[in-house]
Design an enzyme around this catalytic site. Structure first.
Site: not given
Ligand code: NAP
Length: 343
Positions: A14, A16-17, A65, A128, A158, A162
């Protein structure tokens, strides 16, 4: 030489990760990352490059997950876990359980595996600002703090996912037997924006992409607490390292920025972006055909009003200027061929 501590990062593919993985590697940690499917090489090419750069201190393992399989092995030997994975869809899902179930059950799976291991001391949960200000209740005074929780009755799916996942995590660690103490820290970011490690637009970068591509004729009256993805990765590392962090949640967000001001910032670099305000009625009409705008309707006219003071005080967390974040994001989208602005 002693072995570096190993940190598990869930959802390593992902947005952020990926930056969390890089931040940890640059600071001497070994990292194990979970991905849904290790054979999807295009999703992990940037991680494979990082593994080569950091002498194999990064390995990837499969875990989902929605399944117990692989989690016990994934946490084995790790001292900390960053649980970042959670569905982050660009539009309102047809069934809210599509996001809520993996978020809540996935969090509990990771926590159960961490609690059962003999090595994990701390789990950092990527929550979040949605779990703080979701449903946009006005802050009791001034700005939202970590004492606030979202108004679940008015949350989008969403935001609900969270909130429920974070609440479940705190309940889980509170109810652990005395002999198994597991520290939990929650990081609650605002809208995370930033340059890309690989050519795929993260959901939260779509706002900048849409401005650059002029896919909206005018700009909705929406404000975001924008924060740079590189600074969010820093917050996660500080949450692993700071003794003070245990048992705390931390809002990590920048200032409230109206989309119109984002557009004006991008325009200073000679990019032709829309710089007129979209009236609510026009947005409401367009939202009938555009699911992302439908999601955004709930945010019109309501700044999140978040305070990141606690992260600054406890973790020494700082952020770069929003203008730098926006310019770097725009340039990265252009460089990857994901936005085609006129100059
Ligand atoms: P992202 O790029 O969509 O990353 C989400 C990650 O979760 C991806 O690696 C995805 O895997 C994985 N995932 C989703 N469903 C899954 C499942 N059923 N089993 C295993 N893995 C799963 O989004 P991001 O923006 O980096 O978000 C990462 C975290 O930050 C999330 O917890 C999100 O709620 C939190 N967050 C994000 C924001 C923002 O603005 N971006 C703000 C606050 C909090 P795949 O790569 O295989 O799809």
């Amino acid at each position: 030489m002693s072995q570096p501590d190993t940190v598990l990062v869930t959802g390593a593919s992902g947005f952020i990760a990926g930056y969390c993985v890089e931040e940890l590697l640059r600071h001497g940690y070994a990292v194990r990352g979970t991905v849904r499917d290790v054979t999807r090489t295009e999703k992990v090419a940037h991680l494979t490059a990082l593994a080569a750069e950091f002498g194999g201190r990064l390995e990837l393992v499969a875990a989902r997950l929605d399944s117990d399989e692989g989690w016990a092995e994934a946490v084995e030997g790790c001292t900390s876990v960053l649980h970042v994975a959670s569905p982050n869809p660009p539009a309102v899902p047809r069934d809210e359980d599509d996001v809520i179930r993996p978020a809540v059950e996935g969090t509990l799976r990771v926590l159960r595996a961490a609690a059962a291991s003999s090595t994990v001391r701390r789990v950092v949960l990527t929550s979040s600002s949605s779990a703080i200000a979701g449903g946009r209740p006005d802050p009791v005074a001034g700005r939202h703090t970590e004492d606030d929780w979202s108004d679940i009755a008015n949350c989008t799916p969403y935001e609900k996912s969270k909130t429920l996942a974070e609440r479940a995590a705190w309940k889980f660690v509170d109810e652990l037997p005395e002999q198994r103490h597991l520290e939990l820290v929650a990081i609650n970011p605002g809208l995370v924006v930033g340059p890309l490690q690989r050519p795929e637009v993260a959901t939260s970068n779509e706002t900048v992409q849409r401005l650059l591509d002029r896919s909206m004729p005018a700009v909705p009256h929406i404000s975001w607490s924008i924060v740079d993805v590189r600074d969010i990765a820093l917050a996660h590392r500080l949450a692993v390292e700071s003794p003070k962090a245990a048992g705390n949640r931390y809002i990590c967000a920048g200032p409230d920025v109206w989309m119109l001001d984002m557009a004006r910032t991008l325009a200073t670099k000679g990019l032709r972006v829309p710089t007129r305000r979209l009236p609510y009625w026009a947005m409401w009409l367009a939202a009938r055909f555009d699911p992302t705008l439908r999601l955004a309707l709930a945010f019109v006219g309501h700044p999140e009003k978040l305070s990141s003071q606690k992260a600054a005080d406890d973790l020494g967390w700082t952020t770069r200027p929003t203008d730098e974040t926006l310019h770097d994001t725009a340039q990265s989208l252009i460089d990857h061929g994901l936005a085609h602005p006129r100059r």
